[in-house]
Design a protein around this motif. Sequence first.
Motif, PDB file in Angstrom:
ATOM      1  N   LEU A   1       0.801  -1.220   0.000  1.00  0.00           N
ATOM      2  CA  LEU A   1       0.000   0.000   0.000  1.00  0.00           C
ATOM      3  C   LEU A   1       0.833   1.268   0.000  1.00  0.00           C
ATOM      4  N   LYS A   2       2.154   1.154  -0.214  1.00  0.00           N
ATOM      5  CA  LYS A   2       3.046   2.307  -0.187  1.00  0.00           C
ATOM      6  C   LYS A   2       3.709   2.503  -1.544  1.00  0.00           C
ATOM      7  N   ASP A   3       4.030   3.785  -1.815  1.00  0.00           N
ATOM      8  CA  ASP A   3       4.846   4.055  -2.987  1.00  0.00           C
ATOM      9  C   ASP A   3       6.315   3.896  -2.607  1.00  0.00           C
ATOM     10  N   GLU A   4       7.200   4.063  -3.587  1.00  0.00           N
ATOM     11  CA  GLU A   4       8.619   3.799  -3.351  1.00  0.00           C
ATOM     12  C   GLU A   4       9.215   4.756  -2.329  1.00  0.00           C
ATOM     13  N   ARG A   5       8.743   6.000  -2.280  1.00  0.00           N
ATOM     14  CA  ARG A   5       9.266   6.960  -1.302  1.00  0.00           C
ATOM     15  C   ARG A   5       8.909   6.532   0.109  1.00  0.00           C
ATOM     16  N   GLN A   6       7.675   6.104   0.340  1.00  0.00           N
ATOM     17  CA  GLN A   6       7.266   5.661   1.669  1.00  0.00           C
ATOM     18  C   GLN A   6       7.979   4.371   2.073  1.00  0.00           C
ATOM     19  N   VAL A   7       8.209   3.487   1.124  1.00  0.00           N
ATOM     20  CA  VAL A   7       8.920   2.245   1.431  1.00  0.00           C
ATOM     21  C   VAL A   7      10.340   2.535   1.878  1.00  0.00           C
ATOM     22  N   ALA A   8      11.016   3.470   1.223  1.00  0.00           N
ATOM     23  CA  ALA A   8      12.389   3.809   1.583  1.00  0.00           C
ATOM     24  C   ALA A   8      12.464   4.531   2.920  1.00  0.00           C
ATOM     25  N   ALA A   9      11.469   5.366   3.236  1.00  0.00           N
ATOM     26  CA  ALA A   9      11.514   6.155   4.469  1.00  0.00           C
ATOM     27  C   ALA A   9      11.112   5.326   5.682  1.00  0.00           C
ATOM     28  N   GLU A  10       9.953   4.687   5.638  1.00  0.00           N
ATOM     29  CA  GLU A  10       9.428   3.923   6.770  1.00  0.00           C
ATOM     30  C   GLU A  10       8.806   2.635   6.233  1.00  0.00           C
ATOM     31  N   PRO A  11       9.616   1.604   6.015  1.00  0.00           N
ATOM     32  CA  PRO A  11       9.100   0.398   5.350  1.00  0.00           C
ATOM     33  C   PRO A  11       8.029  -0.349   6.133  1.00  0.00           C
ATOM     34  N   LEU A  12       8.137  -0.426   7.460  1.00  0.00           N
ATOM     35  CA  LEU A  12       7.217  -1.236   8.260  1.00  0.00           C
ATOM     36  C   LEU A  12       6.200  -0.411   9.034  1.00  0.00           C
TER      37      LEU A  12
ATOM     38  N   THR B   1       0.643   6.064   5.822  1.00  0.00           N
ATOM     39  CA  THR B   1      -0.079   7.291   6.142  1.00  0.00           C
ATOM     40  C   THR B   1      -1.042   7.683   5.030  1.00  0.00           C
ATOM     41  N   SER B   2      -0.633   7.471   3.807  1.00  0.00           N
ATOM     42  CA  SER B   2      -1.510   7.752   2.657  1.00  0.00           C
ATOM     43  C   SER B   2      -1.468   6.547   1.725  1.00  0.00           C
TER      44      SER B   2
ATOM     45  N   PHE C   1       8.011 -11.451 -12.838  1.00  0.00           N
ATOM     46  CA  PHE C   1       7.640 -10.060 -12.544  1.00  0.00           C
ATOM     47  C   PHE C   1       8.551  -9.460 -11.477  1.00  0.00           C
ATOM     48  N   VAL C   2       8.856 -10.227 -10.439  1.00  0.00           N
ATOM     49  CA  VAL C   2       9.730  -9.734  -9.369  1.00  0.00           C
ATOM     50  C   VAL C   2      11.115  -9.452  -9.915  1.00  0.00           C
ATOM     51  N   GLY C   3      11.624 -10.324 -10.766  1.00  0.00           N
ATOM     52  CA  GLY C   3      12.943 -10.095 -11.336  1.00  0.00           C
ATOM     53  C   GLY C   3      12.995  -8.855 -12.208  1.00  0.00           C
ATOM     54  N   GLN C   4      11.871  -8.489 -12.821  1.00  0.00           N
ATOM     55  CA  GLN C   4      11.842  -7.330 -13.715  1.00  0.00           C
ATOM     56  C   GLN C   4      11.651  -6.027 -12.953  1.00  0.00           C
ATOM     57  N   TYR C   5      10.874  -6.055 -11.871  1.00  0.00           N
ATOM     58  CA  TYR C   5      10.559  -4.840 -11.118  1.00  0.00           C
ATOM     59  C   TYR C   5      11.041  -4.943  -9.667  1.00  0.00           C
ATOM     60  N   VAL C   6      12.196  -5.531  -9.468  1.00  0.00           N
ATOM     61  CA  VAL C   6      12.666  -5.758  -8.115  1.00  0.00           C
ATOM     62  C   VAL C   6      12.933  -4.462  -7.374  1.00  0.00           C
ATOM     63  N   SER C   7      13.207  -3.369  -8.080  1.00  0.00           N
ATOM     64  CA  SER C   7      13.487  -2.098  -7.422  1.00  0.00           C
ATOM     65  C   SER C   7      12.216  -1.391  -6.963  1.00  0.00           C
ATOM     66  N   ASP C   8      11.076  -1.743  -7.530  1.00  0.00           N
ATOM     67  CA  ASP C   8       9.807  -1.132  -7.142  1.00  0.00           C
ATOM     68  C   ASP C   8       9.118  -2.059  -6.155  1.00  0.00           C
ATOM     69  N   HIS C   9       9.410  -1.899  -4.869  1.00  0.00           N
ATOM     70  CA  HIS C   9       8.946  -2.834  -3.853  1.00  0.00           C
ATOM     71  C   HIS C   9       7.433  -2.808  -3.684  1.00  0.00           C
ATOM     72  N   GLY C  10       6.827  -1.647  -3.754  1.00  0.00           N
ATOM     73  CA  GLY C  10       5.376  -1.575  -3.618  1.00  0.00           C
ATOM     74  C   GLY C  10       4.671  -2.363  -4.694  1.00  0.00           C
ATOM     75  N   LEU C  11       5.174  -2.280  -5.921  1.00  0.00           N
ATOM     76  CA  LEU C  11       4.590  -3.015  -7.034  1.00  0.00           C
ATOM     77  C   LEU C  11       4.760  -4.522  -6.844  1.00  0.00           C
TER      78      LEU C  11
END
Length: 275
Positions: A35-46, A50-51, A232-242
């Motif tokens: 439920l988080k975008d990449e910025r939220q994952v990097a700042a507070e993963p667990l 908030t949005s 899919f994970v191997g292709q978008y491994v950097s986008d954790h939310g996805l």
Amino acid sequence: MNPRYRFRTFLLELLMIAVAVGFLFPVYALVTLSLKDERQVAAEPLAPPTSPTFDNFSDAWQRASLGSALLNSTVITLASLLALVALGSFAAYFLARCATRLGYRLYVLFLLGIVLPFQLGMIPLFKMFDSMGLLGTYQVLIVFYTGIQLPFTVFLYTGFIRALPSDYANAALIDGATHVQAFTRVVFPLLRPVTGTVLILNAVFVWNDFFTPLLYLGGSARETVPVRIFAFVGQYVSDHGLVFAGLVLAALPVVLAFLVLQRYVISGFASGMKG
């Protein structure tokens, strides 16, 4: 305070709570990260989102082509379950009611199928299916899962049928019914609890299996959900939310199936162990 409530009981309750938290934490992390975008994952993963954003789910559905993968997994799982219930229940009825050496030896043979690892036959089976032209088809996995899971299915059904009174089937036979009619019209309706257990346990195995579909269906249009998610994970491994949104979508059907059939799982499995 209840006089039977002691300090030991309090410690056991704390232990149970800790175990429950340990089991639920991966689920919390999976849903939270999805439920988080990449910025939220990097700042507070667990931390709780908030949005929360649901865009990850629609993007994962489209980019991973989960629609076709879910259809493939559903067809393979349902067909395998239908074959397992039909063959396993009828074979177990014969083994449970056949008080001969042949019946006992056949039952032991099925039990050996539970003990022996199926990985021993992967290469010969691959060559056989390849020579038959079944690689990349639904049939190859339906046949494979039916054969692999049939011993476990027979084990559960046999124990449950042995615990049932034989008077019902005998009365039907006296009235002129055949063994097939006695089983389908009298015995099988009584197998509802263990059938629920058979369905959910086999569904979890078939739905979540990764290695076998990768070996037999990899690169074809019949790829199942775990294989498609792996690519899919191997292709978008950097986008954790996805990635985590895709994992939630892949796990959701089997979780819903378990919630529907959960009341049958423990009762049916315990009844199968009696045999």
